[in-house]
Write a protein that holds these residues in place. Structure first.
Motif, short mmCIF file in Angstrom:
data_model
loop_
_atom_site.label_atom_id
_atom_site.label_comp_id
_atom_site.label_asym_id
_atom_site.label_seq_id
_atom_site.Cartn_x
_atom_site.Cartn_y
_atom_site.Cartn_z
N UNK A 119 38.36 28.09 -17.62
CA UNK A 119 39.42 29.36 -17.02
C UNK A 119 38.87 28.72 -15.22
N UNK A 120 37.95 28.72 -14.72
CA UNK A 120 37.46 28.70 -13.99
C UNK A 120 38.98 27.97 -12.29
N UNK A 121 39.08 26.65 -13.86
CA UNK A 121 40.21 26.34 -12.95
C UNK A 121 41.60 25.93 -13.37
N UNK A 122 41.53 26.38 -14.86
CA UNK A 122 42.85 26.65 -14.95
C UNK A 122 43.80 28.02 -14.26
N UNK A 123 42.73 28.98 -13.99
CA UNK A 123 43.50 29.76 -13.82
C UNK A 123 43.88 29.83 -11.98
N UNK A 124 43.16 28.87 -11.85
CA UNK A 124 43.56 28.92 -10.18
C UNK A 124 42.84 29.23 -8.74
N UNK A 125 41.40 29.79 -9.55
CA UNK A 125 40.68 30.10 -8.94
C UNK A 125 39.83 28.77 -8.38
N UNK A 126 39.58 28.21 -8.70
CA UNK A 126 38.64 26.66 -8.15
C UNK A 126 39.82 25.60 -8.09
N UNK A 127 39.81 24.11 -7.40
CA UNK A 127 40.13 23.03 -7.53
C UNK A 127 38.91 21.99 -7.81
N UNK A 128 37.54 22.93 -7.68
CA UNK A 128 36.66 22.22 -8.30
C UNK A 128 34.97 22.51 -8.66
N UNK A 129 34.66 22.49 -9.50
CA UNK A 129 34.07 23.12 -10.76
C UNK A 129 33.52 22.32 -11.43
N UNK A 130 31.98 23.01 -11.16
CA UNK A 130 30.55 21.62 -11.98
C UNK A 130 30.13 22.35 -12.50
N UNK A 131 29.61 22.01 -13.75
CA UNK A 131 29.42 22.54 -14.83
C UNK A 131 27.38 22.00 -15.12
N UNK A 132 26.49 22.95 -15.30
CA UNK A 132 25.30 22.06 -15.19
C UNK A 132 24.65 23.53 -16.43
N UNK A 133 24.36 22.44 -17.32
CA UNK A 133 23.75 23.16 -19.10
C UNK A 133 22.13 22.20 -18.84
N UNK A 134 21.21 23.85 -19.16
CA UNK A 134 19.96 22.35 -19.24
C UNK A 134 18.75 24.13 -19.34
N UNK A 135 17.85 23.11 -20.30
CA UNK A 135 17.40 24.40 -21.17
C UNK A 135 14.96 23.30 -20.75
N UNK A 136 14.46 23.92 -20.53
CA UNK A 136 13.32 23.52 -20.43
C UNK A 136 12.28 24.51 -21.46
#
Length: 384
Positions: A96-113
């Motif tokens: 959504x952040x890229x498709x909407x034009x709000x961001x040209x580079x979005x990093x997604x990181x997922x994690x759990x301990x």
């Protein structure tokens, strides 16, 4: 709407890790940016998929800490929590952040301990997903899985061995995944004779408690062409919810969130189930692979078990499912699982999956929260 691409991906080793969630997130984030050849200060938006760092570690504010650790300031940061489907919800948010034009580079990181807690403590944290009334009476997700598995086997006259076929297949796939928690084959007899957990489900019908992280880097397709020769596009993504109280569903073997999110994702992609070459499904329990497989339209209701027994979903079958080893073998660090599904599809579509590689141009990832309470489905294609 901007067409969205993925130009980088990473996944840490899943299993018992001598690292806290902040370290795990930084490990995956750094590796993802390096994979794409993008500097950390080029990141506009940074999303962190994480369900329970507060409950497991007493740590909050992990996105802000990660931006500092990666040197990604002044990027906008946000935590995405959608229980065990947090990773899939993160894919939706990053798209959504890229498709909407709000961001040209979005990093997604997922994690759990998770592994520093006892099985009982971890199960209790996960069980908080359930409705308060159900939780008060001691209901856990494994108990839901057992009840649903029994209903499915009885309703469709499916043999108990069909569920064991899922466990055997996914353990076999995990052998060839260097990041998987369990890299050991099992046979049907081992699965069928393992300790009973929630009748009819046994030990090998369940995924393990896991530490780990994974990351994906999103940008517009025009930007992707500047950074990479090969990339993947997110052609369709959607999310949906089902009843919070599981017993209110008309048929417990039908996951409404899977059906609806899949329908919308395919519609946005302009594709259908018949176009998918490889799929990653949320097999926290073996029965969930059947329910998602049918809910997404890969098989008629009550027939997924036949495809499992006949090898249709094997790596050399007509529709390989969980080539990564799935949650069953790869592991299930809650916030990372959906992102790791995206990682596997990305690698498969680019032909970089090594010995587990299949022939694929279209892939699908389905990430489930709770017992189907919330679901995100993403369709991805080879970029052009």
């Amino acid at each position: 709407m901007t067409e969205v691409a993925i130009i980088g991906a990473s996944m840490t080793r899943f299993g018992e890790r001598d690292a806290w969630v902040r370290d795990l997130l930084a490990e995956a984030g750094d590796a993802c940016l390096a994979d794409a050849g993008v500097a950390s200060d080029a990141v506009d938006h940074l999303y962190v998929s994480n369900m329970a760092s507060g409950e497991f570690e007493g740590m909050t504010g992990v996105p802000n800490a990660l931006a500092h650790d990666l040197g990604a300031m002044p990027a906008y940061t946000q935590r995405v929590d959608q229980t065990s489907s947090s990773g899939g919800a993160g894919i939706y948010a990053a798209w959504q952040s890229v498709a909407s034009g709000a961001s040209d580079m979005t990093l997604l990181v997922g994690g759990e301990k998770m592994t520093h807690r006892t099985t009982g403590e971890a199960t209790d944290v996960i069980a908080s997903i359930t409705h308060p009334v159900e939780y008060k009476h001691g209901v856990t997700l494994p108990s839901f899985a057992g009840l649903t598995a029994r209903a499915y086997l009885d309703q469709y006259d499916a043999p108990r061995e069909s569920l064991a076929h899922v466990a055997v297949k996914n353990h076999r796939n995990g052998v060839d995944n260097p990041h998987a928690q369990f890299r050991k084959e099992i046979d049907l007899e081992t699965a069928l004779e393992s300790p009973l957990v929630a009748d009819p489900l046994r030990l090998y019908d369940f995924c393990p408690i896991t530490d780990g992280s994974a990351a994906l880097l999103f940008c517009p397709v025009e930007v992707a062409r500047e950074h990479a020769t090969d990339f993947v596009t997110v052609s369709g993504v959607a999310g949906a919810t089902d009843t919070h109280v599981v017993h209110e569903r008309g048929d417990p073997t039908v996951m409404g969130g899977v059906v609806e999110s899949g329908r919308q994702a395919f519609e946005r992609a302009g594709l259908g189930p018949e176009d998918v070459d490889v799929a990653e499904l949320h097999d926290m329990f073996t029965i969930l692979e059947f329910l998602q497989y049918e809910g997404l339209g890969f098989a008629e209701p009550g027939t997924a078990w036949q495809d499992a027994v006949e090898g249709v979903t094997a790596r050399d079958g007509a529709l390989p499912v969980n080539t990564s080893g799935g949650l069953k073998s790869k592991g299930h660090p809650l916030g990372a699982s959906g992102v790791a599904q995206g990682y596997e599809i990305y690698k498969q579509l680019l032909g970089e999956a090594g010995p587990r590689q299949v022939d694929a141009e279209v892939g699908l990832a389905c990430n489930v929260g709770g017992f189907g309470n919330c679901v995100t489905t993403a369709v991805m294609e080879v970029g052009r």
